[in-house]
Design an enzyme around this catalytic site. Structure first.
Site, PDB file in Angstrom:
ATOM      1  N   LYS A   1      24.971  21.479 -43.435  1.00 60.59           N
ATOM      2  CA  LYS A   1      24.717  22.520 -42.516  1.00 60.59           C
ATOM      3  C   LYS A   1      24.155  23.718 -43.467  1.00 60.59           C
ATOM      4  O   LYS A   1      24.139  23.780 -44.700  1.00 60.59           O
ATOM      5  CB  LYS A   1      26.168  22.949 -41.962  1.00 60.59           C
TER       6      LYS A   1
ATOM      7  N   SER B   1      21.929  16.955 -36.181  1.00 67.56           N
ATOM      8  CA  SER B   1      22.307  18.606 -36.271  1.00 67.56           C
ATOM      9  C   SER B   1      21.394  19.413 -36.765  1.00 67.56           C
ATOM     10  O   SER B   1      21.669  20.574 -36.713  1.00 67.56           O
ATOM     11  CB  SER B   1      23.901  18.587 -36.608  1.00 67.56           C
TER      12      SER B   1
END
EC number: 3.4.21.88
Length: 204
Positions: free
Chosen positions: A162, A125
């Site tokens: 993230k 990701s």
């Protein structure tokens, strides 16, 4: 910092103990239970007094939004290297013994700010900024994050890496891969804990 009452000192000690043992601060309800208060509201009043005296900082709208300025739990020892954290057991503190796979002989001071542990990355990701599956992410333990920083965040029982963005009580955890949608969190409805900041990547 102004002088604390015995009760305030007791609460501050409990907060530090929770940070050391679990990696995150207690809720108002947990403080009330530990100290024998009749309700979380009593704990809230003591926390506000601690904040006024400069002993803690509080994040509005977050049940665990308590920070002790200058207090960083789990500082790594230069001689021991850094613990490598594999898959994090649901609900367990990041540095719980069952999560530690091995120790990596690297000086924590090599990173700025210094690293406290290495987290094994799962998935792609964050590939567009060079954080790939299987990499070791160097993490500095802190409960604070600024917009744009890459964080290790805990949402419920899940831990994720993230990019952080916050506007008021809304937080977005952004992937660096167009195949992954942002994770949106409303701090009024859901708890989010910052476990640390990315300070480097090691590829073996």
């Amino acid at each position: 910092m102004q002088k604390l009452t015995p009760r305030q000192a007791e609460i501050l000690s409990f907060i530090k103990r929770c940070l050391e043992d679990h990696g995150f601060p207690p809720t108002r309800a947990e403080i009330a239970q530990e100290l024998g208060f009749k309700s979380p509201n009593a704990a809230e009043e003591h926390l506000k007094a601690l904040a006024r005296k400069g002993a803690i900082e509080m994040t509005p709208g977050a049940s665990r939004g308590i920070r002790i300025p200058g207090f960083e739990p789990h500082a790594a020892n230069d001689d021991e290297g850094l613990p490598v954290i594999g898959r994090v057991a649901a609900g367990a503190p990041i540095l719980a013994e069952q999560n530690i796979e091995e120790s990596c002989r690297i000086n924590p001071a090599f990173f700025n700010p210094r690293a406290d542990y290495l987290l094994r990355v799962r998935g792609m990701s964050m590939k567009d900024i060079g954080i790939l599956d299987g990499d070791l992410l160097a993490v500095h333990v802190t409960r604070e994050a600024r917009n744009g920083q890459v964080v290790v965040a805990r949402i419920g029982e899940e831990v994720t890496v993230k990019r952080f963005k916050r506007e008021g009580s809304k937080v977005w955890l952004l992937a660096e891969n167009p195949e992954f949608a942002p994770i949106e969190v409303d701090l009024k409805e859901q708890e989010l804990i910052i476990e640390g900041l990315s300070v480097g990547v090691i590829r073996r």
